[in-house]
Write a protein that holds these residues in place. Structure first.
Motif, short mmCIF file in Angstrom:
data_model
loop_
_atom_site.label_atom_id
_atom_site.label_comp_id
_atom_site.label_asym_id
_atom_site.label_seq_id
_atom_site.Cartn_x
_atom_site.Cartn_y
_atom_site.Cartn_z
N ARG A 57 2.68 7.06 16.68
CA ARG A 57 4.09 7.45 16.58
C ARG A 57 4.96 6.20 16.53
O ARG A 57 5.92 6.12 15.75
CB ARG A 57 4.49 8.34 17.76
N LYS A 60 4.88 4.63 13.14
CA LYS A 60 5.67 5.40 12.19
C LYS A 60 7.16 5.12 12.37
O LYS A 60 7.89 4.94 11.40
CB LYS A 60 5.40 6.90 12.36
N ILE A 61 7.62 5.06 13.61
CA ILE A 61 9.03 4.79 13.89
C ILE A 61 9.40 3.39 13.39
O ILE A 61 10.44 3.20 12.75
CB ILE A 61 9.33 4.92 15.40
N LYS A 62 8.54 2.41 13.66
CA LYS A 62 8.83 1.04 13.21
C LYS A 62 8.93 0.98 11.69
O LYS A 62 9.81 0.32 11.14
CB LYS A 62 7.74 0.07 13.70
N LYS A 63 8.05 1.71 11.00
CA LYS A 63 8.09 1.74 9.54
C LYS A 63 9.39 2.38 9.06
O LYS A 63 10.03 1.88 8.13
CB LYS A 63 6.88 2.48 9.00
N GLU A 64 9.78 3.48 9.69
CA GLU A 64 10.99 4.20 9.30
C GLU A 64 12.25 3.36 9.47
O GLU A 64 13.18 3.47 8.68
CB GLU A 64 11.12 5.50 10.09
N ILE A 65 12.29 2.52 10.50
CA ILE A 65 13.50 1.73 10.74
C ILE A 65 13.39 0.31 10.20
O ILE A 65 14.25 -0.53 10.43
CB ILE A 65 13.88 1.72 12.24
N GLY A 66 12.30 0.03 9.49
CA GLY A 66 12.15 -1.26 8.82
C GLY A 66 11.70 -2.39 9.72
O GLY A 66 12.01 -3.54 9.47
N ASN A 68 8.52 -3.34 10.22
CA ASN A 68 7.10 -3.56 9.93
C ASN A 68 6.65 -4.92 10.40
O ASN A 68 7.38 -5.90 10.33
CB ASN A 68 6.83 -3.42 8.43
#
Length: 69
Positions: A57, A60-66, A68
């Motif tokens: 999770r 996924k959150i890190k990817k969604e908020i950029g 990475n």
């Protein structure tokens, strides 16, 4: 409160003045018991699943908020 066994079910009847939130808490617990009654999972299994879920999770959150790596 009235408890009856009918066919393959157990019926429980409460008076109308019983707090619905209390009944819902009891039903949630009973549903948990029903769902886990045949489980062979250990506490360690559950901890590993929770840790993996949290890790996935967070990725996924890190990817969604950029954010990475």
């Amino acid at each position: 409160m009235i408890v009856e066994r009918k066919n393959n079910e157990i019926l429980v009847r409460f008076s109308a003045n019983t707090k619905v939130s209390t009944i819902q808490s009891i039903l949630d617990y009973l549903k948990y018991e029903e769902l886990t009654s045949k489980s062979n999972a250990t506490e360690k299994d559950l901890e590993e699943l929770a840790n993996k879920t949290k890790s996935n999770r967070w990725k996924k959150i890190k990817k969604e908020i950029g954010m990475n790596d």
